[in-house]
Enzyme design. Structure first.
Site, PDB file in Angstrom:
ATOM      1  CD  GLU A   1      -2.862   1.118   2.412  1.00  0.00           C
ATOM      2  OE1 GLU A   1      -4.039   1.458   2.278  1.00  0.00           O
ATOM      3  OE2 GLU A   1      -2.368   0.785   3.515  1.00  0.00           O
TER       4      GLU A   1
ATOM      5  CG  HIS B   1      -6.479   1.315  12.521  1.00  0.00           C
ATOM      6  ND1 HIS B   1      -6.995   2.589  12.419  1.00  0.00           N
ATOM      7  CD2 HIS B   1      -5.933   1.047  11.304  1.00  0.00           C
ATOM      8  CE1 HIS B   1      -6.766   3.060  11.209  1.00  0.00           C
ATOM      9  NE2 HIS B   1      -6.119   2.134  10.508  1.00  0.00           N
ATOM     10  CD  GLU B   2      -3.465  -1.677  10.728  1.00  0.00           C
ATOM     11  OE1 GLU B   2      -3.991  -1.907   9.616  1.00  0.00           O
ATOM     12  OE2 GLU B   2      -2.923  -0.588  10.997  1.00  0.00           O
TER      13      GLU B   2
ATOM     14  CG  HIS C   1      -8.024  -1.379   7.710  1.00  0.00           C
ATOM     15  ND1 HIS C   1      -8.707  -0.459   6.944  1.00  0.00           N
ATOM     16  CD2 HIS C   1      -7.007  -0.686   8.307  1.00  0.00           C
ATOM     17  CE1 HIS C   1      -8.134   0.724   7.072  1.00  0.00           C
ATOM     18  NE2 HIS C   1      -7.110   0.621   7.893  1.00  0.00           N
TER      19      HIS C   1
END
Length: 660
Positions: free
Chosen positions: A157, A326-327, A330
């Protein structure tokens, strides 16, 4: 001339030049599957790759255009076989022209004839360097028992997959991945999906991974290294592992336990299970990011995955929890449903940030994580109060460098605040129902910001698109100026700028208002520059001379509130009497300090307000007072050094009892 003949005529007029300098790849060919084989040589830091890309030719073309950078392509190896579905088994075609445009990071393959519409396979052999630049396929070195060890891993990314294999390296070009890695026998090889078989000759082993669901190229991943792991299983039997370098796995226990709880929460929240048959979290030494959400293989810096029960602080524990949540968020927002283009990056990052607070508040309610959000976003809001800020949605992103620039606090933290404001306005239940519907509709697809607004509008039967566009398509945020005249509350809005300048921007703002008591609360939309509110019409208590009036209850909205002197006095009295909740006490303090910095209020008036916090017991607010105090002391030392001792004494008196 028939439409098909016209299309073919247009494609026959194609030439290499028309593909140069374009922000996006042409869409006459769509990838369907990447069959990727990588031979890893960690002794020389090189790799050999063979890729077979199953593609759909959706309109007549003589060219295939895809992304490549820093790879040595073996030109004689490039072949295309078309019309697989037609069953004719068309013979292999070698491109008649092969042009790599380094500035645009594209490879243009030209063929003598029109490629047939339908499925085909593009085959390419190539080689590359396992670099030390923390992008593409790269290496991380570290010391282990006095020896230098090397781990090879990927960071794709935003636009680095093209540094590892030729591909259509844009979020909207989703495809499945079938990955095979050849690695030294003594090392562990991981990828997005589970291993289905291994062939090991004692020196080199070939590891075959299960085919993935469709996903964007930036989410593909693999890791090769000397790794240890701990594991557990979720409530529905999913195998979850945390991989670390040898001897460190014990420090992954907290993350492992949190992962299990987070997956259960997110599955329930979205009414959609986690989409892959396994989940591996990998801790990497010297990882440049805090975390990366690769589908099924999120990678973390050791600093943001490791927690030692005996020696790590509570702050470290909270940081690990925040990044892991957070991850993992995703895996739904970003991986299962992916932004169509980098313009909508905030749909990934803002939502993952917001979800991390939602998850942690559920797992660790004693941390009061929503209150911490106010403190965590102060830097983002100060940046957004500058005249050269940018909107959450940034149009006309044309390159990977521009996309990389969008990974900032405005995209993440302001994005989270905008989502929280919408959640507060709609209510938790309606918002959750809407997000679950959005996730269901766009699973394994790409979406734009407008798609989310449309789904929410359908679910709640209320137009919110126009309102939300004022928050995502323009930079900055508003200040609400409030003045009390008799029983009439007069409010007007403008953009808040730290330099004190005026900007005539306008938002549609969900206003919350309490007066005298939280039992007396009103919510309304301010969709004009100004409005008046008769407090007597709302509640007799509002007419009390001493009743406090507070806008932006629990700081649920993304706006600052500038009160006139009378209303500030009432709020100061309410704070002294401990009548405001902690989030509102924090908000009054932070807003007023920003107005001082913007020269809208004097420092002496702020210090008078600050005196109302002398009995404050909340740790978050006390920490913020310390931060503000240090800033003021530094400013006074430069501007009025003769007052430095007096200002220091003021803060000592304010904080001494708490320090003791």
């Amino acid at each position: 001339m028939h439409e098909r003949e016209m299309m073919e005529t247009e494609q026959l007029q194609q030439n290499v030049e028309q593909f140069k300098g374009q922000a996006r790849l042409p869409k006459f060919a769509i990838p369907h599957n990447y069959n990727l084989s990588i031979n890893v040589d960690l002794s020389n830091f090189t790799f050999l790759g063979v890729i077979e890309i199953t593609i759909d030719i959706v309109s007549p073309t003589k060219y295939l255009v895809l992304n490549v950078v820093d790879l040595v392509v073996e030109q004689s190896s490039i072949w295309f076989s078309g019309d697989l579905l037609g069953g004719r088994g068309e013979e292999l075609k070698h491109p008649s022209s092969i042009v790599e445009v380094k500035d645009d990071e594209i490879l243009i393959l030209g063929f003598d004839g029109i490629l047939p519409i339908g499925k085909g396979i593009l085959s390419i052999k190539y080689s590359g360097i396992i670099n030390d630049e923390s992008r593409g396929f790269y290496r991380s070195t570290y010391e282990q028992y006095g020896e230098t060890q090397t781990m090879a891993l990927t960071q794709f990314e935003p636009t680095y997959a093209r540094r590892c294999f030729p591909c259509w390296d844009e979020p909207a070009f989703k495809a499945t991945f079938t990955i095979k890695l050849e690695v030294p026998s003594k090392l562990v090889a991981l990828s997005n999906m589970p291993v289905i078989s291994e062939n090991d000759n004692g020196i080199v082993k070939t590891v075959y991974f299960q085919e993935s669901p469709i996903m964007s190229t930036y989410l593909a991943a693999f890791v090769v290294g000397s790794l240890d792991y701990i594991e557990t299983y979720s409530s529905d039997g999913l195998k979850i592992r945390v991989y670390t370098r040898i001897g460190k796995s014990n420090q992954g226990k907290f993350a492992l336990d949190l992962t299990m709880k987070t997956l259960d929460f997110l599955k329930g929240y979205f009414s959609i299970p986690y989409g892959l048959p396994k989940l591996d979290l990998v801790a990497v030494p010297n990882f440049q990011e805090q975390g990366m959400e690769n589908y099924g293989l999120p990678i973390f810096s050791e600093d943001y995955l490791f927690y030692d029960e005996l020696s790590s602080s509570v702050i470290v524990k909270q940081q690990v929890a925040e990044i892991v949540a957070h991850e993992l968020a995703h895996q739904w927002f970003g991986n299962r449903v992916t932004m169509e283009w980098w313009t909508d990056l905030w749909l990934n990052e803002g939502f993952a940030d917001w979800m991390s607070y939602l998850v942690i508040d559920d797992v660790f309610p004693e941390w009061e994580k929503w209150s911490q959000l106010l403190d965590d976003t102060t830097v983002a809001l100060e940046l957004d109060a500058l005249s050269d800020s940018h909107p959450i949605e940034v149009l006309n992103i044309t390159s990977g460098i521009e996309a990389l620039e969008m990974f900032d606090s405005i995209t993440y933290q302001k994005g989270a605040l905008v989502i929280r404001m919408l959640q507060s306005y709609l209510g938790d239940e309606s918002f959750q129902k809407s997000l679950a519907a959005y996730m269901k509709r766009y699973s394994y697809l790409n979406a734009k910001t407008e798609d989310l607004w449309n789904v929410i509008q359908e679910e709640i039967n209320e137009p919110i698109g126009d309102m939300m566009s004022t928050w995502t398509k323009q930079e900055g945020y508003p200040v609400i100026n409030v003045m009390l005249t008799g029983n009439v509350l007069e409010i007007n809005q403008s953009r808040f700028l730290l330099d004190g300048s005026f900007d005539d921007s306008q938002w549609i703002i969900p206003i919350t208002l309490s007066y005298g008591s939280y039992d007396t609360t009103k919510t309304f939309l301010l969709n004009s520059k100004s409005a008046k509110l008769n407090l007597i019409d709302q509640d007799n208590q509002g007419n009390s001379q001493n009743a406090w009036i507070k806008l932006n209850i629990k700081q649920g909205g993304l706006y600052k509130v500038h009160y006139d002197n009378e209303l500030v006095t009432r709020l100061r009295n309410a704070i002294e009497a401990n009548q405001l909740n902690q989030m509102d006490r924090y908000g009054v303090l932070e807003d007023y300090f920003l107005f001082c910095k913007a020269s809208r209020e004097t420092l002496s008036s702020f210090l008078l307000l600050l005196n109302a916090y002398r009995e404050e017991a909340n740790q978050l607010i006390l920490n913020h007072i310390i931060t503000i105090g240090l800033t003021i002391v530094d400013l006074i030392a430069d501007a009025k050094p003769e007052l430095s001792n007096d200002v220091k004494l003021l803060f000592i008196n304010l904080l001494q009892s708490h320090a003791e």
